[in-house]
Design an enzyme around this catalytic site. Structure first.
Site, PDB file in Angstrom:
ATOM      1  NE  ARG A  33      -3.645   0.694   0.269  1.00  0.00           N
ATOM      2  CZ  ARG A  33      -4.792   0.896   0.932  1.00  0.00           C
ATOM      3  NH1 ARG A  33      -5.476  -0.149   1.381  1.00  0.00           N
ATOM      4  NH2 ARG A  33      -5.249   2.111   1.143  1.00  0.00           N
ATOM      5  NE  ARG A  58      -7.638   1.124  -3.297  1.00  0.00           N
ATOM      6  CZ  ARG A  58      -7.281   0.360  -4.329  1.00  0.00           C
ATOM      7  NH1 ARG A  58      -7.167   0.878  -5.543  1.00  0.00           N
ATOM      8  NH2 ARG A  58      -7.051  -0.926  -4.159  1.00  0.00           N
ATOM      9  CG  HIS A 120     -12.231  -0.011  -3.576  1.00  0.00           C
ATOM     10  ND1 HIS A 120     -11.463   0.307  -4.675  1.00  0.00           N
ATOM     11  CD2 HIS A 120     -11.574  -0.986  -2.912  1.00  0.00           C
ATOM     12  CE1 HIS A 120     -10.375  -0.454  -4.670  1.00  0.00           C
ATOM     13  NE2 HIS A 120     -10.422  -1.239  -3.616  1.00  0.00           N
ATOM     14  CE  LYS A 146      -9.717  -4.891  -4.131  1.00  0.00           C
ATOM     15  NZ  LYS A 146      -8.656  -4.112  -3.487  1.00  0.00           N
ATOM     16  CD  GLN A 212      -7.674  -6.448   4.940  1.00  0.00           C
ATOM     17  OE1 GLN A 212      -6.942  -6.051   5.834  1.00  0.00           O
ATOM     18  NE2 GLN A 212      -7.386  -6.267   3.655  1.00  0.00           N
TER      19      GLN A 212
END
Length: 228
Positions: A33, A58, A120, A146, A212
């Site tokens: 990330r 991101r 997302h 995704k 997660q």
């Protein structure tokens, strides 16, 4: 480093590449990330780990913390793709629909990296038809499409799993998950229906998305379900 998505890739999500040795026992790759790291390009230059990298920078509009302008954010991904360890880059579908985003994706592919086209939704799970549309578009723009959405109940989670099954059946390579407690199980179950990427932190205290599992738990779950 070689990274393919013909079968499930379990990615250890982190902003610290120093976590890589601890991930080797369970992960196939490290999702780095960049947007959460203090000096990501320097960290890449210093990286000498064994696992290939999936690099993500991101967009704040999709849950990230990249504070650079859009072109600079994407250019950092292009620079990262030149690193030998980088096997894939994650670029938002919205960015891939721009000329600059498409050019960055082309550059990454020329350097041997796959492109994960991501969407997302941190508020809800779209309708079945909208999920199908998003996954098809993402798979068309990327080598893997995704979709990470937010589930508030089991119906939402089931919608994600069904969309995953339909996308796989039509030949699209996708990665799916429902964020949040109601969708947590999809992180282990979606690979049964064809999802190609699972994300988990090495340390559960360092989760990069809601719901997660930690890396060792997710690895055990997908193995028990026969998805890996």
């Amino acid at each position: 480093m070689k990274l393919t998505f013909d079968s499930l890739v379990l990615a250890a999500a982190t902003a610290d590449l120093g976590d890589e040795p601890a991930a080797r026992a369970h992960a196939d790759a490290v999702e780095f990330r960049m947007d959460l790291a203090p000096d990501p390009l320097a960290a890449l230059d210093d990286y000498d780990g064994e696992l290939p990298l999936l690099v993500t920078n991101r967009d704040p509009a999709e849950g990230g913390e990249a504070d650079a302008p859009e072109t600079e954010r994407l250019d950092a991904l292009a620079t990262a793709s030149d690193h030998d360890a980088v096997g894939a880059v994650d670029i938002e579908l919205a960015s891939l629909r721009t000329d600059h985003g498409a050019a960055v994706a082309e550059t990454a592919r020329e350097r041997g990296a796959y492109v994960v086209a991501s969407v997302h939704d941190f508020e809800a799970t779209p309708s079945a038809s909208r999920l199908d549309e998003l996954l098809a578009a993402a798979a068309d723009h990327g080598d893997v499409g995704k979709a990470a959405v937010t589930a508030t109940d089991r119906e939402d989670a089931l919608r994600v799993l069904s969309a995953t099954h339909r996308a796989t059946a039509r030949g699209d390579r996708v990665a799916t998950m429902a964020m949040g407690e109601a969708g947590r199980h999809t992180r282990a179950v979606a690979p049964v229906y064809g999802s190609k990427i699972g994300y988990a932190p090495v340390d559960p205290a360092e989760a990069t998305a809601p719901g997660q599992y930690d890396l060792s738990t997710l690895a055990e779950l997908v193995e028990r379900l026969g998805a890996r």
